[in-house]
Motif scaffolding. Structure first.
Motif, short mmCIF file in Angstrom:
data_model
loop_
_atom_site.label_atom_id
_atom_site.label_comp_id
_atom_site.label_asym_id
_atom_site.label_seq_id
_atom_site.Cartn_x
_atom_site.Cartn_y
_atom_site.Cartn_z
N SER A 1 0.81 -1.22 0.00
CA SER A 1 0.00 0.00 0.00
C SER A 1 0.85 1.26 0.00
O SER A 1 0.58 2.20 -0.77
N ASP A 2 1.88 1.32 0.81
CA ASP A 2 2.70 2.52 0.88
C ASP A 2 3.54 2.69 -0.38
O ASP A 2 3.73 3.82 -0.87
N SER A 3 4.06 1.59 -0.93
CA SER A 3 4.88 1.67 -2.15
C SER A 3 4.05 2.12 -3.34
O SER A 3 4.50 2.90 -4.17
N VAL A 4 2.81 1.64 -3.44
CA VAL A 4 1.92 2.06 -4.53
C VAL A 4 1.58 3.53 -4.38
O VAL A 4 1.58 4.30 -5.34
N ARG A 5 1.30 3.94 -3.14
CA ARG A 5 0.97 5.33 -2.89
C ARG A 5 2.14 6.25 -3.22
O ARG A 5 1.96 7.36 -3.73
N ALA A 6 3.36 5.77 -2.95
CA ALA A 6 4.56 6.58 -3.23
C ALA A 6 4.97 6.53 -4.70
O ALA A 6 5.85 7.28 -5.12
N GLY A 7 4.37 5.63 -5.48
CA GLY A 7 4.70 5.54 -6.89
C GLY A 7 5.91 4.71 -7.21
O GLY A 7 6.40 4.71 -8.35
N THR A 8 6.43 3.94 -6.24
CA THR A 8 7.60 3.09 -6.51
C THR A 8 7.19 1.71 -7.01
O THR A 8 8.02 0.97 -7.55
N LEU A 9 5.92 1.34 -6.83
CA LEU A 9 5.36 0.12 -7.40
C LEU A 9 4.05 0.46 -8.08
O LEU A 9 3.33 1.36 -7.65
N ALA A 10 3.76 -0.28 -9.14
CA ALA A 10 2.49 -0.11 -9.85
C ALA A 10 1.83 -1.47 -9.99
O ALA A 10 2.50 -2.50 -10.07
N SER A 11 0.51 -1.46 -10.03
CA SER A 11 -0.24 -2.70 -10.16
C SER A 11 -0.36 -3.10 -11.62
O SER A 11 -0.62 -2.27 -12.48
N TYR A 12 -0.16 -4.38 -11.90
CA TYR A 12 -0.37 -4.91 -13.24
C TYR A 12 -1.70 -5.65 -13.26
O TYR A 12 -1.93 -6.54 -12.45
N ARG A 13 -2.57 -5.24 -14.18
CA ARG A 13 -3.92 -5.78 -14.24
C ARG A 13 -4.61 -5.69 -12.87
O ARG A 13 -4.92 -6.71 -12.23
N PRO A 14 -4.82 -4.50 -12.38
CA PRO A 14 -5.35 -4.31 -11.02
C PRO A 14 -6.70 -4.95 -10.79
O PRO A 14 -7.09 -5.19 -9.65
N GLN A 15 -7.43 -5.24 -11.88
CA GLN A 15 -8.74 -5.87 -11.71
C GLN A 15 -8.62 -7.35 -11.36
O GLN A 15 -9.61 -7.98 -10.93
N VAL A 16 -7.43 -7.94 -11.52
CA VAL A 16 -7.22 -9.36 -11.21
C VAL A 16 -6.69 -9.46 -9.79
O VAL A 16 -5.60 -9.00 -9.49
N ARG A 17 -7.48 -10.09 -8.93
CA ARG A 17 -7.11 -10.20 -7.52
C ARG A 17 -7.30 -11.63 -7.03
O ARG A 17 -8.23 -12.32 -7.47
N VAL A 18 -6.44 -12.05 -6.12
CA VAL A 18 -6.53 -13.36 -5.49
C VAL A 18 -6.86 -13.15 -4.02
O VAL A 18 -6.18 -12.38 -3.33
N PRO A 19 -7.90 -13.79 -3.50
CA PRO A 19 -8.25 -13.59 -2.08
C PRO A 19 -7.10 -13.97 -1.16
O PRO A 19 -6.37 -14.94 -1.40
N GLY A 20 -6.93 -13.19 -0.12
CA GLY A 20 -5.91 -13.48 0.88
C GLY A 20 -6.53 -13.82 2.22
O GLY A 20 -7.70 -14.22 2.29
N ALA A 21 -5.79 -13.63 3.27
CA ALA A 21 -6.28 -13.89 4.62
C ALA A 21 -6.53 -12.54 5.30
O ALA A 21 -7.10 -11.64 4.72
N ALA A 22 -6.07 -12.39 6.54
CA ALA A 22 -6.27 -11.13 7.26
C ALA A 22 -5.24 -11.02 8.36
O ALA A 22 -4.74 -12.02 8.88
N TYR A 23 -4.92 -9.79 8.71
CA TYR A 23 -4.07 -9.51 9.86
C TYR A 23 -4.99 -9.24 11.05
O TYR A 23 -5.89 -8.40 10.96
N GLN A 24 -4.74 -9.95 12.15
CA GLN A 24 -5.61 -9.84 13.32
C GLN A 24 -4.80 -9.34 14.51
O GLN A 24 -3.72 -9.87 14.80
N ALA A 25 -5.32 -8.33 15.17
CA ALA A 25 -4.71 -7.82 16.40
C ALA A 25 -5.33 -8.56 17.58
O ALA A 25 -6.54 -8.48 17.81
#
Length: 322
Positions: A273-297
């Motif tokens: 998230s931070d790298s995309v916001r800073a412009g150092t990474l870009a998403s390729y085919r952003p509409q293609v997503r694979v479900p992940g898990a979650a971070y739990q506190a």
């Protein structure tokens, strides 16, 4: 009202339940294992149910024992916190957080300045590692942020940050890939619109599959499965045989390799998230997503009422929602 309350037995029970061992409880309380066993038997006779099952390497709470532990542990924590708050100089202005190297480096630490600014009176001690800390046994750790698809019914879940996986790369590399895709699409369109009697120009040869950046997770198949799922969703089976594969031990190393243009990386939306916001990474085919898990506190039941923990969890909930 409290004249018959078995305070010593309850304190002994809490230690044995948290440590899952009469022997460890005896060491913590500076009594003999026989004394611990005696107090537990007294308590079981008083409530009329078994609180522990004996297992080869210690003890395990029964359902009744788990219910009692949640109540006793929280009550003792609250008493300890109240006593500390009454002191002229409270000693509990700190909390300890356990999480993974990657989550700390890529998401948490860049945001911690906002916590310190909001709560300058509290000191956060950060522990990172791949092994999950047992929050019920290790009282030195207040909060853990874990990555998992599974719930933790024995712990208090304060906040959850879901994620999904996508493919990312250096902006210049993503632009080149998109340009090649557009050229091939345009050439196919031109060929279809030409006179059928006219000899068609063959479409340009497919460019070499890009290099892929991977992470050597403990479950090595997990990352490969993610790549296969993404390729299938994107309709790019050829990427299963990339021109090169660059593997790293930690996720933040893999992201740095992708930023440097070494290849495309399958990465968590949370981590990038931070790298995309800073412009150092870009998403390729952003509409293609694979479900992940979650971070739990997570924290031990009752620990969420401890003032530094309460403040941190409130701040973390806001950050997760943002």
């Amino acid at each position: 009202m409290f004249a018959t309350l078995p305070v010593t037995a309850l304190r002994t029970f809490e230690a044995a339940a948290r440590l899952r061992s009469f022997k460890l409880a005896s060491a913590e309380l500076a009594v003999t294992p026989t004394a611990v066993s005696h107090q537990i038997k007294l308590l079981e006779r008083q409530v009329g149910v078994a609180l522990f099952d004996r297992v080869p390497r210690g003890v395990r709470l029964t359902d009744s024992g788990a219910r009692l532990f949640a109540s006793v542990h929280g009550a003792l924590l609250e008493i300890a916190q109240t006593l500390d708050a009454l002191r002229p100089e409270p000693a509990s202005g700190a909390l300890t957080l356990s999480t993974t190297h990657s989550f700390a480096a890529l998401w948490l630490v860049p945001r911690l300045g906002r916590f310190h600014q909001a709560y300058p009176q509290y000191q956060l001690n950060l522990q990172t590692g791949a092994d999950a800390v047992d929050l019920l046994q290790d009282a030195s750790v207040d909060v853990a942020v874990r990555y998992s698809r599974q719930p933790y019914p024995a712990l208090h879940t304060a906040a959850t940050l879901p994620e999904w996986f996508g493919v990312y790369g250096a902006p210049t590399q993503i632009a080149q890939l998109e340009k090649r895709t557009q050229q091939r699409t345009q050439k196919r369109t031109e060929n279809r619109s030409e006179n059928p009697s006219k000899k068609r120009t063959p479409p340009p040869a497919s460019p070499p599959s890009p290099a892929l950046v991977t992470v050597r997770w403990r479950d090595s198949d997990l990352y490969d499965q993610g790549w296969r799922a993404w390729c299938q969703a994107a309709g790019l089976p050829a990427w299963r045989e990339p021109s090169a594969v660059h593997a790293y031990e930690e996720e933040h190393y893999a992201l740095q390799a992708a930023i440097a243009g070494q290849g495309l990386v399958l990465a968590s939306s949370v981590m990038v998230s931070d790298s995309v916001r800073a412009g150092t990474l870009a998403s390729y085919r952003p509409q293609v997503r694979v479900p992940g898990a979650a971070y739990q506190a997570l924290c031990a039941p009752g620990r969420e009422r401890h003032p530094p923990v309460k403040a941190f969890l409130a701040w973390l909930t806001q950050e997760f929602q943002a």
